[in-house]
Structure formats: C-alpha cells, structure tokens
Design an enzyme around this catalytic site. Sequence first.
Site, PDB file in Angstrom:
ATOM      1  N   LYS A  68     -10.227  -2.238   7.201  1.00 29.97           N
ATOM      2  CA  LYS A  68      -9.013  -1.826   7.912  1.00 29.97           C
ATOM      3  C   LYS A  68      -9.446  -1.488   9.339  1.00 29.97           C
ATOM      4  CE  LYS A  68      -5.673   1.979   7.753  1.00 29.97           C
ATOM      5  NZ  LYS A  68      -5.125   3.039   6.904  1.00 29.97           N
TER       6      LYS A  68
ATOM      7  N   GLU B  65       0.865  -1.170   0.000  1.00 29.53           N
ATOM      8  CA  GLU B  65       0.000   0.000   0.000  1.00 29.53           C
ATOM      9  C   GLU B  65       0.906   1.225   0.000  1.00 29.53           C
ATOM     10  OE1 GLU B  65      -2.553   2.437   3.297  1.00 29.53           O
ATOM     11  OE2 GLU B  65      -2.751   0.247   3.329  1.00 29.53           O
TER      12      GLU B  65
END
Length: 169
Positions: A138, A43
């Site tokens: 998340k 990411e």
Amino acid sequence: MDKNEVIKKIEDKKIVVITRGIYGDELKKLAGAMVDGGISCFEITYDQTDPNTKETIKENIKMLEDAYGDVLTLGVGTVLTTDQVISAKEAGAKFIVSPGLDPEIVDYCIEKQIPVFPGCVTASELAQAVKRGLEVVKFFPAETSGGLAAIKALAAPYVGMKFMPTGGL
C-alpha cells in the site's frame, strides 16, 4: 484464498473499495452497487476509536459473505496489531492492509500465509517488504508522500513491486 489469488483478483479489477464508518444495511447497499458495477474487492477498516470494532467487522464480513460471498474478495484494513489480524482472519478476511510496515504484523501474516499489504512510502520500507517476499504494498498516504511521481521513483529500483495507492492520487 491464497496470496496469489488475492493479488490476481485485485489486479484484475484494479480497484479496492475502502469503507470506513459504513456498516450494516448501508454497507450492503454500497457493496451491491459496487458488485453491479463490476467492483469486487473491498477493504473494511478497523475504527481504532470504537471499542466494538472487532465485532462490527465480524458482523459486516458475515453479512457481505452471505450476500455476495461468491463475488467479493473482502479484506480488513487499518490493522495495527497481530490481535487485529487474528480477529480479522477469524471473521473471514481474505487479506490484511496496514497503514505502515510493522514487522510484527507482516511477519505474522507471512507465517500464517495471510496476504498482507503494508503501507510503504520510503525506499527503506520497500527494502523491508522485498526482504520479506512481498510483491504488493500500500502506498499511503499517497498524495502527501509525492503521489505518482514518488511511486515511479520508488518503482525504478524496486522492479516488480506493485503499489496500491491510497489517500489521494
């Protein structure tokens, strides 16, 4: 790459390397070391203070795709607007991560079939994620939001929801 493929790759490796403020050759070296170590999910985060962050993300995704495209699954994180989603997807991001559950971002990603992992730390946020058919969220900020104990407590009623803890654990 569709949502299920992205989720499978992340589940298989059990880790997503989050890079913040690492670009160019330094990022390429890090990616090489991670790939050599069997880690293939990355990411790259938006730097909300940098007016050139979109271009930087684009350049770095291209660089990593050229070097490790057959191995890496690249996403873009700290996404705060749909404009950033569009820019990240155009740059080649395979998934989007946001620090919170912003309905506009999540709904846009779902509509465009872009895998999205919004930050969720409350039952209300998880309820919104479940309503939208999300399977993975998340958990951010993990440490200050109760860590593993909080994840276990939230996972009990939300059977099947998977969590990507970020921000300490």
